[in-house]
Design an enzyme around this catalytic site. Structure first.
Site, PDB file in Angstrom:
ATOM      1  N   PRO A 192       0.831  -1.204   0.000  1.00 13.46           N
ATOM      2  CA  PRO A 192       0.000   0.000   0.000  1.00 13.46           C
ATOM      3  C   PRO A 192       0.867   1.256   0.000  1.00 13.46           C
ATOM      4  O   PRO A 192       1.953   1.256   0.565  1.00 13.46           O
ATOM      5  CB  PRO A 192      -0.767  -0.086   1.327  1.00 13.46           C
ATOM      6  N   GLY A 193       0.380   2.279  -0.651  1.00 14.77           N
ATOM      7  CA  GLY A 193       1.068   3.563  -0.615  1.00 14.77           C
ATOM      8  C   GLY A 193       2.275   3.660  -1.515  1.00 14.77           C
ATOM      9  O   GLY A 193       3.076   4.585  -1.393  1.00 14.77           O
ATOM     10  N   GLY A 195       2.118   4.101  -4.722  1.00 15.49           N
ATOM     11  CA  GLY A 195       1.856   4.969  -5.869  1.00 15.49           C
ATOM     12  C   GLY A 195       1.100   4.316  -7.005  1.00 15.49           C
ATOM     13  O   GLY A 195       1.179   4.775  -8.147  1.00 15.49           O
ATOM     14  N   THR A 197      -2.270   4.108  -7.427  1.00 14.97           N
ATOM     15  CA  THR A 197      -3.318   5.021  -7.859  1.00 14.97           C
ATOM     16  C   THR A 197      -2.721   6.185  -8.645  1.00 14.97           C
ATOM     17  O   THR A 197      -3.231   6.588  -9.688  1.00 14.97           O
ATOM     18  CB  THR A 197      -4.087   5.568  -6.641  1.00 14.97           C
ATOM     19  N   GLU A 413      21.946 -11.864  -0.017  1.00 18.51           N
ATOM     20  CA  GLU A 413      21.723 -11.653  -1.453  1.00 18.51           C
ATOM     21  C   GLU A 413      23.017 -11.569  -2.230  1.00 18.51           C
ATOM     22  O   GLU A 413      23.125 -12.083  -3.343  1.00 18.51           O
ATOM     23  CB  GLU A 413      20.884 -10.388  -1.693  1.00 18.51           C
ATOM     24  N   ASP A 490      15.168 -20.987  -0.725  1.00 16.96           N
ATOM     25  CA  ASP A 490      16.360 -21.455  -1.450  1.00 16.96           C
ATOM     26  C   ASP A 490      16.518 -22.953  -1.250  1.00 16.96           C
ATOM     27  O   ASP A 490      16.809 -23.696  -2.192  1.00 16.96           O
ATOM     28  CB  ASP A 490      17.632 -20.776  -0.909  1.00 16.96           C
TER      29      ASP A 490
HETATM   30  P1  ADP Z   1      -1.400   3.081  -3.621  1.00 13.54           P
HETATM   31  O1  ADP Z   1      -2.493   3.274  -4.617  1.00 13.54           O
HETATM   32  O2  ADP Z   1      -0.265   2.259  -4.130  1.00 13.54           O
HETATM   33  O3  ADP Z   1      -1.860   2.612  -2.280  1.00 13.54           O
HETATM   34  P2  ADP Z   1      -1.231   5.929  -3.841  1.00 13.54           P
HETATM   35  O4  ADP Z   1      -0.993   6.084  -5.277  1.00 13.54           O
HETATM   36  O5  ADP Z   1      -2.616   6.139  -3.353  1.00 13.54           O
HETATM   37  O6  ADP Z   1      -0.730   4.506  -3.345  1.00 13.54           O
HETATM   38  O7  ADP Z   1      -0.227   6.877  -3.060  1.00 13.54           O
HETATM   39  C1  ADP Z   1      -0.632   7.679  -1.982  1.00 13.54           C
HETATM   40  C2  ADP Z   1       0.149   8.958  -1.950  1.00 13.54           C
HETATM   41  O8  ADP Z   1       1.505   8.704  -1.662  1.00 13.54           O
HETATM   42  C3  ADP Z   1       0.156   9.699  -3.254  1.00 13.54           C
HETATM   43  O9  ADP Z   1      -0.934  10.531  -3.384  1.00 13.54           O
HETATM   44  C4  ADP Z   1       1.458  10.473  -3.198  1.00 13.54           C
HETATM   45  O10 ADP Z   1       1.318  11.661  -2.483  1.00 13.54           O
HETATM   46  C5  ADP Z   1       2.363   9.562  -2.402  1.00 13.54           C
HETATM   47  N1  ADP Z   1       3.210   8.739  -3.265  1.00 13.54           N
HETATM   48  C6  ADP Z   1       3.225   7.379  -3.333  1.00 13.54           C
HETATM   49  N2  ADP Z   1       4.133   6.952  -4.221  1.00 13.54           N
HETATM   50  C7  ADP Z   1       4.698   8.041  -4.759  1.00 13.54           C
HETATM   51  C8  ADP Z   1       5.710   8.248  -5.748  1.00 13.54           C
HETATM   52  N3  ADP Z   1       6.323   7.247  -6.369  1.00 13.54           N
HETATM   53  N4  ADP Z   1       6.047   9.532  -6.058  1.00 13.54           N
HETATM   54  C9  ADP Z   1       5.450  10.553  -5.438  1.00 13.54           C
HETATM   55  N5  ADP Z   1       4.491  10.430  -4.509  1.00 13.54           N
HETATM   56  C10 ADP Z   1       4.122   9.193  -4.144  1.00 13.54           C
HETATM   57 ZN    ZN Z   2      18.190 -16.561  -0.691  1.00  9.64          ZN
END
Ligand code: ADP
Ligand code: ZN
Length: 575
Positions: A192-193, A195, A197, A413, A490
């Site tokens: 999650p989080g 990026g 979306t 690794e 492994d």
């Molecule tokens: P996901 O859908 O993977 O859970 P989101 O796209 O909703 O994550 O990301 C949430 C927020 O985190 C975004 O609105 C942005 O502010 C920040 N964020 C996440 N990934 C990035 C990225 N690669 N570059 C810039 N901001 C990011």
């Molecule tokens: Zn390994």
């Protein structure tokens, strides 16, 4: 159903409300009809003031005077009451007095009820459903969103693999001309989080097409059929726009493997999933609609979703490594006043943070700076924000993996990578990372295997050595008592390999050229003997691997250090 149709409903409802208001007002005691004593009525009668009398058969009569006044009085019910009235020139009615102030509101209500029923019946089925909030899902397209790839920092590989999708959305005809089939569905998977979306929005933005965002959980409803209806609605809307990106977050809510479903709500989800599959097969590639979906885990999704023609492109969106974190921090600090912030240091400090967490960190720091009325965000604010965030996250830990763990992962690794470099130089180690992926807890070593039809005994032994390289490095650096569970998968793979060599490929001593599949029914085959041979082979290879790594200990340390610092290494960093 659209807004305008909804507005039409307001009119009859308004009429009803107003009419009811009048009716209630008129029947208030103060507004009720005047009542006069019968003697007063006879006076009026004698003075020839009375014009009409209603309700002559009821206990009380209604009297209308010539000047328009209306009142009520007792009906004497005497024998020739009516006759007397008629003789004095009064018009007498057996029916009630029709009072306009009651009649008009009542007619209003009647009229409204009739119109409402007609309007309701004339709606189609889905429209009727969507009048009730349980089933209405108002997805609106975001048009001209100005997101672009530059809003997504890091994630270079994911962006690279999505470029052709953008190109396709821009000119689907071009692809059609070449007969190229572009994926209808793209699944973005990762923590999650990270990026996902954001990436989907960026694609719509880059291609300049409308963006429809929904969440899988919007389709899971108590009422059977509602989810499926919503899916059909969603696609109808998107198709009406011609080109579009449909984004379904949390696709697992509707697309989990069927076997894993409990009984409750399973039917409903199946219907929704089927509707999604049908819709996806239903539109042609050349139209320029791409469905994107996000999930934290790919392995829990129903196979049916992942087949060609559905979500056939799977793109991992991984946690950012140190380089990517630098870019993400810089991006989020860009439009904020900041002073003397060492982005490099902060990128190093925030290992295993997702993009969303980094954004959160910068935001907390900005709030702190704002509270203090400070002119700009400084390292001090970031420090405080960092503690706040870690305190918040530590309970649900997994985020803040200790430096020690990172070191173990790195040695492990590099152990694989170095063994591979030395024993199988023709296989390129393309990527090593200590950033966990959804596929495994530690990092992974991806090598591009040599392309050949047959695998020699020599090759298989070297493969086993590479697989054992992780554990061997751990033992060399941390000692026999501190080896970890990190070698779990492994060892599964190496065991498989060696067992097949001895029992199926005719590469061992005990069975020689015999294949175990054909002789396993003979009771005299001693499986311990076979096991013993496998164990001997693996142990030999393990010793050889350790020797090899010890001989290259300097390089092992050097590369590990490099990996800890950079978190991800590519082939060019190794040679
Ligand atoms: P996901 O859908 O993977 O859970 P989101 O796209 O909703 O994550 O990301 C949430 C927020 O985190 C975004 O609105 C942005 O502010 C920040 N964020 C996440 N990934 C990035 C990225 N690669 N570059 C810039 N901001 C990011
Ligand atoms: Zn390994």
């Amino acid at each position: 159903m659209n807004k305008n149709k909804k507005k039409i409903f307001i009119l009859p409802i308004l009429v009803t409300v107003i009419s009811l208001g009048f009716l209630i007002y008129f029947s208030l005691p103060s507004n009720a009809k005047k009542e006069k004593l019968y003697v007063n009525f006879t006076k009026d009668l004698n003075l020839k003031k009375v014009d009409k009398v209603y309700d002559i058969d009821l206990p009380s009569i209604n009297v209308k005077l010539k000047d328009g006044t209306i009142y009520k009085t007792d009906n004497p019910r005497s024998e020739n009451f009516k006759e007397n009235l008629l003789k004095s020139g009064v018009r007498v009615f057996e029916t009630s007095l029709i009072d306009l102030k009651y009649l008009i509101p009542s007619l209003g209500i009647l009229f409204s009820v009739i119109t409402l029923s007609f309007m309701f019946l004339s709606l189609n089925k889905t429209g009727r459903k969507s009048l009730f909030s349980v089933s209405s899902l108002d997805v609106k397209a975001t048009e001209n969103n100005d997101y672009s790839f530059s809003d997504v920092a890091g994630n270079e590989e994911s962006k690279e693999s999505l470029k052709d999708v953008v190109d396709f959305l821009k000119n689907p005809e071009k692809y059609q001309k070449y007969g190229a089939r572009i994926p209808k569905g793209v699944i973005l998977y990762g923590e999650p989080g990270t990026g996902k979306t954001l990436l989907a929005k960026a694609i719509a933005g880059e291609a300049g097409v409308p963006f429809f965002a929904v969440s899988g959980s919007d389709f899971v409803q108590v009422y059977v059929g509602v989810g499926a209806g919503r899916i059909r609605n969603l696609f109808k809307k998107a198709k009406a726009h011609g080109k579009a990106v449909i984004f379904i977050d949390e696709i697992d809510a509707i697309g989990k493997k069927r076997s894993e479903t409990g009984s409750g709500g399973a039917d409903e989800r199946d219907q929704t999933l089927n509707a999604l599959l049908t819709q996806m097969s239903g539109f042609n590639e050349d139209k320029g609609i791409v469905v994107m979906a996000a999930t934290n885990r790919l392995d829990i999704l129903d196979e049916a979703l992942l087949r060609p023609g559905r979500f056939d492109r799977h793109i991992e969106v991984s946690l950012p490594d140190i380089e990517a974190r630098k870019k993400i921090l810089a991006l989020h600090l860009k439009n904020k006043p900041s002073l003397d912030i060492d982005i490099k240091e902060w990128a190093a400090k925030t290992a295993y943070f997702s993009g969303a967490k980094l954004e959160n960190l910068v935001n907390e720091a900005a709030i702190l700076a704002c509270k203090e009325n400070s002119n700009s965000i400084t390292n001090l604010h970031l420090d405080k924000a960092y503690s706040i965030i870690l305190a918040g996250y530590e309970k649900t830990n997994r985020d803040f993996i200790k430096e020690k763990d990172k070191k173990i992962t790195a040695y492990h690794e590099i152990g694989h990578a170095l063994t591979s470099l030395k024993t199988l130089p023709s296989e390129k180690v393309s990527k090593i990372t200590v950033i966990p992926s959804t596929k495994g807890a530690g990092g992974y070593t991806l090598s591009i295997p040599e392309d050949s039809m047959y695998k020699s005994k020599d090759y298989l032994e070297k493969r086993i050595m590479v697989l054992l390289g992780g554990r061997a490095a751990e033992e060399i650096i941390f000692g026999k008592n501190f080896i970890t569970t990190g070698a779990y998968s492994d060892l599964q793979k190496s065991t498989d390999l060696v067992y097949n060599m001895v029992t199926k490929y005719g590469m061992g001593e005990r069975l020689g050229l015999l294949s175990i599949n054909n002789i396993s029914s003979f009771p005299s085959i001693k499986s311990e003997e076979i096991l013993k041979e496998c164990k001997e082979i693996v142990e030999n290879l393990y010793e050889k691997t350790k020797e090899l790594l010890l001989k290259n200990k300097d390089l092992l340390d050097l590369l590990t250090e490099k990996l800890i610092e950079k978190e991800t290494l590519y082939y060019k960093d190794l040679v």
